[in-house]
Design a protein around this motif. Structure first.
Motif, PDB file in Angstrom:
ATOM      1  N   SER A   1      56.031 -82.733  44.882  1.00 39.79           N
ATOM      2  CA  SER A   1      57.188 -82.087  44.253  1.00 39.79           C
ATOM      3  C   SER A   1      58.488 -82.718  44.726  1.00 39.79           C
ATOM      4  N   ASP A   2      59.231 -83.300  43.811  1.00 36.73           N
ATOM      5  CA  ASP A   2      60.549 -83.851  44.148  1.00 36.73           C
ATOM      6  C   ASP A   2      61.454 -82.761  44.717  1.00 36.73           C
ATOM      7  N   GLU A   3      61.382 -81.561  44.125  1.00 33.50           N
ATOM      8  CA  GLU A   3      62.237 -80.464  44.563  1.00 33.50           C
ATOM      9  C   GLU A   3      61.943 -80.085  46.022  1.00 33.50           C
ATOM     10  N   CYS A   4      60.658 -79.997  46.348  1.00 37.76           N
ATOM     11  CA  CYS A   4      60.289 -79.614  47.720  1.00 37.76           C
ATOM     12  C   CYS A   4      60.701 -80.679  48.727  1.00 37.76           C
ATOM     13  N   MET A   5      60.559 -81.951  48.369  1.00 34.25           N
ATOM     14  CA  MET A   5      60.920 -83.021  49.293  1.00 34.25           C
ATOM     15  C   MET A   5      62.434 -83.144  49.462  1.00 34.25           C
ATOM     16  N   GLN A   6      63.184 -82.824  48.408  1.00 33.53           N
ATOM     17  CA  GLN A   6      64.637 -82.814  48.565  1.00 33.53           C
ATOM     18  C   GLN A   6      65.048 -81.675  49.495  1.00 33.53           C
ATOM     19  N   MET A   7      64.402 -80.514  49.332  1.00 40.21           N
ATOM     20  CA  MET A   7      64.669 -79.400  50.244  1.00 40.21           C
ATOM     21  C   MET A   7      64.323 -79.776  51.676  1.00 40.21           C
ATOM     22  N   GLN A   8      63.211 -80.514  51.858  1.00 41.06           N
ATOM     23  CA  GLN A   8      62.841 -80.948  53.207  1.00 41.06           C
ATOM     24  C   GLN A   8      63.906 -81.831  53.818  1.00 41.06           C
ATOM     25  N   SER A   9      64.390 -82.808  53.052  1.00 40.29           N
ATOM     26  CA  SER A   9      65.433 -83.699  53.559  1.00 40.29           C
ATOM     27  C   SER A   9      66.712 -82.934  53.882  1.00 40.29           C
ATOM     28  N   ASP A  10      67.059 -81.983  53.017  1.00 38.98           N
ATOM     29  CA  ASP A  10      68.280 -81.207  53.233  1.00 38.98           C
ATOM     30  C   ASP A  10      68.207 -80.366  54.499  1.00 38.98           C
ATOM     31  N   ILE A  11      67.044 -79.877  54.832  1.00 38.36           N
ATOM     32  CA  ILE A  11      66.893 -79.003  56.003  1.00 38.36           C
ATOM     33  C   ILE A  11      66.820 -79.807  57.299  1.00 38.36           C
ATOM     34  N   ILE A  12      66.118 -80.969  57.282  1.00 34.22           N
ATOM     35  CA  ILE A  12      65.971 -81.738  58.524  1.00 34.22           C
ATOM     36  C   ILE A  12      67.124 -82.721  58.736  1.00 34.22           C
ATOM     37  N   GLY A  13      67.837 -83.055  57.675  1.00 34.60           N
ATOM     38  CA  GLY A  13      68.987 -83.937  57.817  1.00 34.60           C
ATOM     39  C   GLY A  13      68.653 -85.400  58.000  1.00 34.60           C
ATOM     40  N   ILE A  14      67.424 -85.806  57.651  1.00 34.17           N
ATOM     41  CA  ILE A  14      67.050 -87.224  57.691  1.00 34.17           C
ATOM     42  C   ILE A  14      66.337 -87.591  56.400  1.00 34.17           C
TER      43      ILE A  14
END
Length: 522
Positions: free
Chosen positions: A429-442
């Motif tokens: 899921s592109d949406e889930c991976m964007q959320m992951q990047s937004d939360i971890i900051g990398i």
């Protein structure tokens, strides 16, 4: 593939026996699957917090997947002899016991996420020598490793105890059970074998010597248990050949626990590289090189892989018990979604979770918290809360736990992680991976071919069969069309969100009392 037979295609295959399904893949020289088949199987839930598998269903599911995928391969005009080697990868810690006199399993397999041993763990933590276990194994005492599961079986299964007392009780993680039933040795004998990555999850292996330790066997009361022979993850002879079926006679030359296989499949061979696999649970591994690093921040130390005649490579690991299974919970238990893929679409319909935080502690919390007395808890629900908010909070739960693991890894290693390689179901899921990047900051890096667990087993098999001789030979394997997700949030936003998550984790502690645990799991 840089193989020995120039001008001809060389294929490697992999059995991928997971928590909810079994799969079989045949890969070409670029690491692309040319044939595959998947079969789901039933989960057995005898009580709350208990998860079991029928050991014989696991064997049959593997046979079925091999048969169907191989038929597809042959239909494309190939022959079985075009497959040079086969590897196996499997759900780790899941424990099977059997009588070596007849090969009969004496109990259902107890699955890695099963929490019935919580009261045993509490007792073990009070036992003399408990303080030595983490340093020796790299694993904290918890419901996770295999040793406590076998100890529970011996305390509750009379037939198993009798066979154990007679000295004939064999133990294996799923790889050992499958190999025992699917392959034969050079003289046609049954093989009781495992690789060092799986063995390092039993809590019976010393992380420094890579051998079973007498103190550990005594500590868990498993002195008479018949343990599988240890072998490197890629090995030309240890794992035998397929005994029957369409691939009869094919050498098994690779074996890895699933998360180690994913690390290999992501080609994270160098110290400092990390990957995160989103499956039923979520598992992040960080390559620490040829020496084990014992975590001081709640992580596990594990064997990442060991090539034949080479030094072992170690990793720090953060294990999240509930990831994809939380999405399945929304679908099957609550009926919020009809298909798992809907969760990402619903999650991004709202700009945030509306204050909702879902601590998905269905079996307590694993790394870096190790809280056995927490249970799944949703905070912050109001009349404003919608199913979209709950879906977003479900995805965020995995993302926040990933961030907690990254923070712990950076503390243990002293090195900041700049890029996270991802694979597994939720990574689609592109949406889930964007959320992951937004939360971890990398940045989050996702390959186009995301079956990296099976690919890692095939790569290990390729090394065992001498298809490859060095990591540089793998330059063209799974190299196409990587997608990078870059964070769109500020440091202040990331910090504020994570503080709320940590507050929710703290509030979820202590839901189960010692009395609750004893009543529920005894």
């Amino acid at each position: 593939m840089n193989g020995t037979d120039q001008g001809t295609s060389q294929f490697t295959a992999a059995i991928d026996q997971g928590t909810t399904s079994t799969r079989f893949f045949i890969f070409d020289e670029r690491g692309e699957p040319v044939a595959k088949h998947q079969e789901e199987f039933a989960q057995i839930y005898p009580h709350a917090g208990w998860i079991e598998h029928d050991p014989y269903v696991l064997i049959q599911s593997v046979r079925n997947c091999i048969e169907v995928a191989t038929a597809k391969f042959l239909a494309e005009g190939y022959q079985p002899k075009d497959i040079r080697a086969i590897g196996i990868t499997n759900q780790r810690e899941t424990s099977v016991i059997w009588d070596v006199r007849n090969g009969k399993a004496l109990h259902n397999a107890i699955v890695w996420a099963d929490s019935r041993t919580a009261h045993i763990v509490r007792q073990l933590k009070l036992k003399d020598g408990a303080d030595k276990v983490l340093e020796m194994t790299g694993l904290p005492l918890s419901t996770y490793p295999s040793a406590v599961k076998v100890k529970w079986i011996l305390e509750h299964c009379k037939a198993a105890r009798e066979v154990y007392d007679e000295g004939y009780l064999a133990f294996g993680t799923v790889d050992s059970w499958l190999l025992y039933n699917l392959v034969i040795g050079e003289s046609g004998e049954k093989l009781h074998v495992t690789d060092v990555t799986n063995a390092s999850r039993t809590m019976l292996l010393h992380i420094d010597t890579l051998d079973y330790d007498p103190f550990l066997k005594s500590f868990f009361g498993l002195e008479k248990l018949l343990l599988p022979k240890l072998a490197s993850s890629s090995n030309s002879i240890a794992y035998g050949t397929m005994e029957s079926g369409p691939l009869k006679g094919l050498r098994v030359t690779g074996c890895l626990g699933d998360q180690s296989a994913a690390l290999v499949g992501q080609k994270a061979f160098d110290q400092g590289m990390a990957k995160n696999t989103y499956g039923t649970g979520c598992f992040m591994l960080y390559n620490t090189g040829n020496k084990p690093v014992i975590s001081k921040n709640g992580l596990l130390t594990t064997v990442a892989f060991q090539l034949e005649n080479s030094k072992p490579v170690y990793a720090l690991e953060g294990s999240i018990a509930v990831a994809g299974s939380a999405v399945k919970f929304l679908r099957d238990n609550l009926g919020i979604i009809k298909e798992a893929r809907e969760v990402g679409d619903l999650a991004v319909r709202v700009p945030d979770s509306g204050g909702v935080v879902f601590v998905t502690a269905f079996a307590g919390l694993f790394a870096p918290y190790w809280i056995d007395d927490a249970q799944g808890t949703i905070f912050g629900m109001t009349n404003y809360t919608t199913k979209e908010h709950i879906c977003r909070a479900t995805v965020e739960a995995t993302c926040f736990q990933t961030k907690a693991i990254i923070i712990a890894m950076e503390k243990d290693s002293g090195i900041k992680i700049k890029n996270l390689a991802v694979d597994g179901g939720m990574s689609n899921s592109d949406e889930c991976m964007q959320m992951q990047s937004d939360i971890i900051g990398i940045d989050v890096d996702r390959p186009a071919m995301r079956e990296t667990t099976a690919l890692g087993a095939a790569i290990a098999a390729g090394f065992g069969a001498r298809i490859w001789s060095s990591f540089s030979d793998l330059g063209g394997v799974n190299a196409r069309n990587h997608k990078r997700f870059t964070t769109k949030t500020t440091k202040a936003q990331q910090t504020s969100q994570f503080r709320r998550w940590e507050r929710a984790v703290a509030m979820s502690k202590g839901w189960l009392t010692s009395e609750d645990i004893d009543q529920e799991y005894d």
